[in-house]
Write an enzyme that holds these catalytic residues in place. Structure first.
Site, PDB file in Angstrom:
ATOM      1  N   CYS A   1      11.613  22.309 -51.951  1.00  0.00           N
ATOM      2  CA  CYS A   1      11.087  22.613 -53.284  1.00  0.00           C
ATOM      3  C   CYS A   1      11.419  21.455 -54.217  1.00  0.00           C
ATOM      4  O   CYS A   1      12.449  20.809 -54.090  1.00  0.00           O
ATOM      5  CB  CYS A   1      11.631  23.887 -53.895  1.00  0.00           C
ATOM      6  SG  CYS A   1      11.345  25.357 -52.932  1.00  0.00           S
TER       7      CYS A   1
ATOM      8  N   ARG B   1       8.684  17.604 -50.755  1.00  0.00           N
ATOM      9  CA  ARG B   1       9.796  18.557 -50.642  1.00  0.00           C
ATOM     10  C   ARG B   1       9.314  19.978 -50.385  1.00  0.00           C
ATOM     11  O   ARG B   1      10.108  20.875 -50.096  1.00  0.00           O
ATOM     12  CB  ARG B   1      10.639  18.538 -51.914  1.00  0.00           C
ATOM     13  CG  ARG B   1      11.316  17.215 -52.179  1.00  0.00           C
ATOM     14  CD  ARG B   1      12.107  17.286 -53.457  1.00  0.00           C
ATOM     15  NE  ARG B   1      13.218  18.195 -53.359  1.00  0.00           N
ATOM     16  CZ  ARG B   1      14.453  17.866 -53.013  1.00  0.00           C
ATOM     17  NH1 ARG B   1      14.727  16.623 -52.727  1.00  0.00           N
ATOM     18  NH2 ARG B   1      15.395  18.767 -52.945  1.00  0.00           N
TER      19      ARG B   1
ATOM     20  N   TRP C   1       8.400  25.452 -51.333  1.00  0.00           N
ATOM     21  CA  TRP C   1       8.407  25.692 -49.891  1.00  0.00           C
ATOM     22  C   TRP C   1       8.968  27.102 -49.753  1.00  0.00           C
ATOM     23  O   TRP C   1      10.145  27.340 -50.013  1.00  0.00           O
ATOM     24  CB  TRP C   1       9.307  24.688 -49.186  1.00  0.00           C
ATOM     25  CG  TRP C   1       9.248  24.773 -47.691  1.00  0.00           C
ATOM     26  CD1 TRP C   1       8.338  24.192 -46.864  1.00  0.00           C
ATOM     27  CD2 TRP C   1      10.149  25.494 -46.842  1.00  0.00           C
ATOM     28  NE1 TRP C   1       8.622  24.509 -45.560  1.00  0.00           N
ATOM     29  CE2 TRP C   1       9.723  25.304 -45.510  1.00  0.00           C
ATOM     30  CE3 TRP C   1      11.279  26.283 -47.066  1.00  0.00           C
ATOM     31  CZ2 TRP C   1      10.377  25.865 -44.423  1.00  0.00           C
ATOM     32  CZ3 TRP C   1      11.928  26.852 -45.983  1.00  0.00           C
ATOM     33  CH2 TRP C   1      11.472  26.637 -44.670  1.00  0.00           C
TER      34      TRP C   1
ATOM     35  N   ASN D   1      15.393  25.831 -57.084  1.00  0.00           N
ATOM     36  CA  ASN D   1      15.506  25.404 -55.681  1.00  0.00           C
ATOM     37  C   ASN D   1      16.736  26.083 -55.120  1.00  0.00           C
ATOM     38  O   ASN D   1      17.755  26.183 -55.817  1.00  0.00           O
ATOM     39  CB  ASN D   1      15.749  23.896 -55.567  1.00  0.00           C
ATOM     40  CG  ASN D   1      14.511  23.101 -55.845  1.00  0.00           C
ATOM     41  OD1 ASN D   1      13.448  23.653 -56.091  1.00  0.00           O
ATOM     42  ND2 ASN D   1      14.664  21.783 -55.821  1.00  0.00           N
ATOM     43  N   GLY D   2      16.688  26.475 -53.853  1.00  0.00           N
ATOM     44  CA  GLY D   2      17.862  27.095 -53.233  1.00  0.00           C
ATOM     45  C   GLY D   2      17.564  28.534 -52.862  1.00  0.00           C
ATOM     46  O   GLY D   2      16.409  28.975 -52.856  1.00  0.00           O
TER      47      GLY D   2
ATOM     48  N   GLU E   1      12.837  12.195 -29.485  1.00  0.00           N
ATOM     49  CA  GLU E   1      12.371  11.871 -30.832  1.00  0.00           C
ATOM     50  C   GLU E   1      10.849  11.693 -30.845  1.00  0.00           C
ATOM     51  O   GLU E   1      10.166  12.151 -31.759  1.00  0.00           O
ATOM     52  CB  GLU E   1      13.103  10.620 -31.342  1.00  0.00           C
ATOM     53  CG  GLU E   1      12.655  10.110 -32.691  1.00  0.00           C
ATOM     54  CD  GLU E   1      12.712  11.129 -33.821  1.00  0.00           C
ATOM     55  OE1 GLU E   1      13.316  12.202 -33.668  1.00  0.00           O
ATOM     56  OE2 GLU E   1      12.100  10.868 -34.882  1.00  0.00           O
TER      57      GLU E   1
ATOM     58  N   LYS F   1       8.179  13.934 -33.065  1.00  0.00           N
ATOM     59  CA  LYS F   1       7.206  13.332 -33.980  1.00  0.00           C
ATOM     60  C   LYS F   1       5.816  13.865 -33.692  1.00  0.00           C
ATOM     61  O   LYS F   1       5.077  14.228 -34.586  1.00  0.00           O
ATOM     62  CB  LYS F   1       7.242  11.805 -33.786  1.00  0.00           C
ATOM     63  CG  LYS F   1       7.094  10.986 -34.994  1.00  0.00           C
ATOM     64  CD  LYS F   1       8.346  10.770 -35.805  1.00  0.00           C
ATOM     65  CE  LYS F   1       9.133  11.973 -36.148  1.00  0.00           C
ATOM     66  NZ  LYS F   1      10.385  11.732 -36.776  1.00  0.00           N
TER      67      LYS F   1
ATOM     68  N   GLU G   1       5.414  17.583 -34.657  1.00  0.00           N
ATOM     69  CA  GLU G   1       5.576  17.767 -36.106  1.00  0.00           C
ATOM     70  C   GLU G   1       4.293  17.453 -36.874  1.00  0.00           C
ATOM     71  O   GLU G   1       3.917  18.199 -37.772  1.00  0.00           O
ATOM     72  CB  GLU G   1       6.702  16.831 -36.555  1.00  0.00           C
ATOM     73  CG  GLU G   1       7.087  16.924 -38.006  1.00  0.00           C
ATOM     74  CD  GLU G   1       8.239  15.979 -38.342  1.00  0.00           C
ATOM     75  OE1 GLU G   1       8.518  15.051 -37.568  1.00  0.00           O
ATOM     76  OE2 GLU G   1       8.855  16.181 -39.395  1.00  0.00           O
TER      77      GLU G   1
ATOM     78  N   HIS H   1      12.474  20.194 -11.391  1.00  0.00           N
ATOM     79  CA  HIS H   1      13.309  21.398 -11.286  1.00  0.00           C
ATOM     80  C   HIS H   1      12.686  22.564 -12.044  1.00  0.00           C
ATOM     81  O   HIS H   1      13.377  23.517 -12.412  1.00  0.00           O
ATOM     82  CB  HIS H   1      14.730  21.090 -11.773  1.00  0.00           C
ATOM     83  CG  HIS H   1      15.397  20.063 -10.903  1.00  0.00           C
ATOM     84  ND1 HIS H   1      15.867  20.358  -9.645  1.00  0.00           N
ATOM     85  CD2 HIS H   1      15.588  18.728 -11.072  1.00  0.00           C
ATOM     86  CE1 HIS H   1      16.357  19.267  -9.091  1.00  0.00           C
ATOM     87  NE2 HIS H   1      16.196  18.245  -9.945  1.00  0.00           N
TER      88      HIS H   1
ATOM     89  N   LYS I   1      10.438  17.989 -46.607  1.00  0.00           N
ATOM     90  CA  LYS I   1      11.217  16.795 -46.288  1.00  0.00           C
ATOM     91  C   LYS I   1      12.712  17.070 -46.260  1.00  0.00           C
ATOM     92  O   LYS I   1      13.423  16.659 -45.363  1.00  0.00           O
ATOM     93  CB  LYS I   1      10.903  15.715 -47.325  1.00  0.00           C
ATOM     94  CG  LYS I   1      11.628  14.404 -47.108  1.00  0.00           C
ATOM     95  CD  LYS I   1      11.040  13.663 -45.945  1.00  0.00           C
ATOM     96  CE  LYS I   1      11.735  12.358 -45.648  1.00  0.00           C
ATOM     97  NZ  LYS I   1      11.435  11.912 -44.278  1.00  0.00           N
TER      98      LYS I   1
END
Ligand code: M6R
Length: 610
Positions: A2, A27, A81, A105-106, A481, A485, A488, A504, A605
């Site tokens: 946010c 954000r 968000w 925010n929070g 990684e 990516k 995402e 396996h 983010k």
């Protein structure tokens, strides 16, 4: 998570709110809103599910429909968000009562209990959010005390959880009140007024002077003054720090997306980070402290950087390193004392789980080292020791140049520790350091120069339901990684596997055309990895081989369908070039699939909730 912006000053507030919110959209971006005091209409709130541009359109419509111009000099804005309550117009911030408008925010953890209590006092609620309880609580205390600071502080005492608040009391329409706990908030002083923001990019265009509000502090902003009130009631005028990021650093500068721009910045970011870490006191730090164990806690991409540190440190320094997913750190009940080092890796320095791990480590007496990209962030302020990555602002949600900078720090850490432990000679340490400094940035440039052929390759991934990334040794870590990516930003399912592990179980998922990206950059492991590649190839996989340019001639080309050739580099540094190639592949696949590259769905983010 946010974004918050607020401004009170001598110029029109709406352009500042919209500009600030757009730069904070990374954000959170499922809904947005603004509240401001219009000189003609009084307090107004415009908010909507969707992007900031949709709220901008609401303001335009309001002006057209009412044949008027909004005339406002003080306001607050938010980009959300969603945590409590789905993205919707009603759940968007600001939340307004009769007397207050707030952005938050929070997470207010005890919101249900507070809501019950306030409902008992006759208050009503319209949204499903936790934030609305804070708005109502502050309203209630303001009603009781008539004092905004007292109202904010009394409400803060009742709230459990984390918050950064921007508040306007409707009968004080030129003032903004701000408070924070466990969620970042800055105050910034401009030539034409004062700002609050959850992050620096929101104010970069207007000022380079900022103050990071401390835990428990409350601030009062008027057009010409800022007063901060500490928990003990002491008042002071903040001393501002200088923002060193340039406006350009937070702009796309002609690139279609921040992600592409940030990949192009990797050579510079690695160079700057190396020169800063190499001139730091990290060697002295290791000489002065003999640790029994090294433990790394981080999330997502930053955790993947930690895996490179483990690999290199165990190889070079022969010191065991534990890598924890930060959100699991506390459940693993780590055994720590003052003889243990806990390293937190975090681009933002605000990731809630990483900060919680840092605090737990400190509680248990361990020494702490934060590797962060944001000066003055929570992790940077709370850790005993800091190493900065100098990636500059990373705006795209997908981390690229921050990862490259983080692994640069990890390599230096492992070399320095190995040197201090007497496991490698001065000469070998120097040769590693000069190799990474002299050759890695240009090798990454070499990958960027191949972007057109990587773009062409991306066409093969357009419609595939699933992609596998495989490798051995360091390649296995880079595969993780690369896979993160891809999923995402393209929304294609992908998994990373140790190349030898596929048979396996997972190899049963390989059928005609299943894409497998095989990393084979380590000379010593090349033949073994190629053996595993043959296993998937003979089951119909479409194989892209990522290997060193100078190994190509020795490879049986029938094992793969395409090759990404990495410029020559000491084998242990191949993660820098391999990941740049995989980032570009994900980027172009996402673009071709029409995805919102910089703002992938459901993500934000900076993840400031646990
Ligand atoms: O700010 P941090 O480095 O602590 O963030 C950690 C993760 O949230 C972050 O790396 C995330 O995994 C990236 N968006 C991945 O590209």
């Amino acid at each position: 998570m946010c974004g918050i912006i607020g401004y009170t000053g001598r110029t029109q507030v709406l352009p500042k709110l919209f500009c600030g919110l757009k730069s904070l959209e990374y954000r959170g971006y499922d809904s947005a809103g603004i509240a401001f005091y219009d000189r003609n209409a009084g307090m107004m709130c415009l908010k909507e599910k969707g992007r900031v541009s949709e709220v901008e359109a609401l303001a335009d419509d309001y002006e057209k429909n009412n044949n008027t111009k909004i005339d406002a000099f003080c306001g607050i804005g938010h980009t959300r968000w969603a945590t409590h309550g789905k993205p919707s117009d009603i759940n968007s911030h600001p939340h307004c009562t009769m007397r207050v408008s707030i952005v938050h925010n929070g997470i207010i953890e005890n919101y249900a209990e507070l809501k019950d209590e306030l409902t008992g006092h006759g208050y009503g609620f319209v949204s499903e959010t936790d934030t609305e309880t804070a708005a109502v609580l502050i309203d209630r205390f303001y009603c009781d005390t008539g004092d905004p600071v007292a109202a904010v502080r009394k409400a803060s005492e009742r709230i459990q959880g984390s918050y950064a608040f921007g508040i306007i009391f409707h009968d004080r329409p030129n003032e903004i009140y701000a408070a924070r706990k466990d969620s970042p908030l800055i105050i910034a002083e401009g030539s034409d007024g004062n700002y609050i923001a959850s992050d620096i990019p929101a104010v970069l265009r207007y000022t380079d002077k900022y103050y990071r509000l401390e835990e428990g502090e409350t601030a009062v902003l008027t057009p010409g003054s800022v007063t901060v009130i500490k928990e003990d009631g002491t008042r002071f005028t903040p001393e501002y720090c200088k923002i060193t990021w340039s406006v350009d650093a937070a702009e796309k500068e002609g690139f279609p997306h921040f992600m592409l721009k940030e990949i192009h910045e990797e050579p510079r970011a690695v160079r700057d980070t190396l020169s800063s870490v190499l001139s730091s006191d990290i060697e002295a730090f290791f000489r002065e402290n003999d640790f029994d164990s090294i433990n790394i806690a981080a999330c997502g991409t930053a955790m993947h950087a930690g895996l490179i540190c483990k690999y290199m440190t165990e190889k070079l320094a022969r010191v065991p390193v534990n890598v924890y997913i930060a959100s699991e750190f506390r459940y693993q009940d780590p055994i720590l004392s003052e003889r243990d080092l806990v390293i937190i890796i975090s681009q933002s320095g605000e990731t809630a789980d990483s900060v919680a791990a840092l605090r737990l480590a400190k509680e248990r007496g361990a020494r702490t080292l934060a590797v962060v990209n944001v000066v003055g962030s929570t992790a940077a302020r709370e850790a005993d020791h800091i190493l900065m990555t100098l990636a500059g602002p990373e705006i795209s949600v997908a981390s690229t140049k921050a990862y490259a900078s983080q692994i640069a720090v990890m390599y230096v850490l492992s070399v320095k520790l190995a040197l201090v432990k007497g496991k490698i000679s001065d000469e070998y340490a120097s040769s590693l350091i000069s190799d990474i400094s002299d050759n890695v940035p240009s090798a990454i440039d070499g990958i960027i120069a191949q972007k057109d052929s990587i773009k062409a390759l991306a066409r093969n991934f357009l419609d595939c339901p699933s992609v596998f990334f495989v490798g051995r040794g360091l390649d296995c870590l880079v595969a993780s990684e690369g896979s993160l990516k891809l999923k995402e930003i393209t929304y294609i399912h992908s998994e990373a596997y140790a190349a030898g592990e596929m048979k396996h179980g997972t190899i049963s998922l390989i059928s005609e055309g299943t894409p497998v990206i095989a990393l084979a950059t380590e000379k010593d492991l090349l033949l073994k990895t190629l053996g595993n590649v043959k296993e998937v190839k003979s089951r119909g996989a479409y194989v892209v081989l990522v290997c060193n340019e100078d190994d190509i001639d020795s490879i049986d080309r029938s094992v793969c369908d395409s090759i990404i050739a990495l410029p020559p580099l000491r084998s242990c540094f191949a993660p820098f070039t391999a990941i740049a190639a995989l980032q570009l592949l994900s980027y172009y696949t996402a673009v071709l699939r029409g995805c919102d590259v910089d703002r992938p769905r459901n993500l934000a983010k900076s993840v400031t909730v646990e």
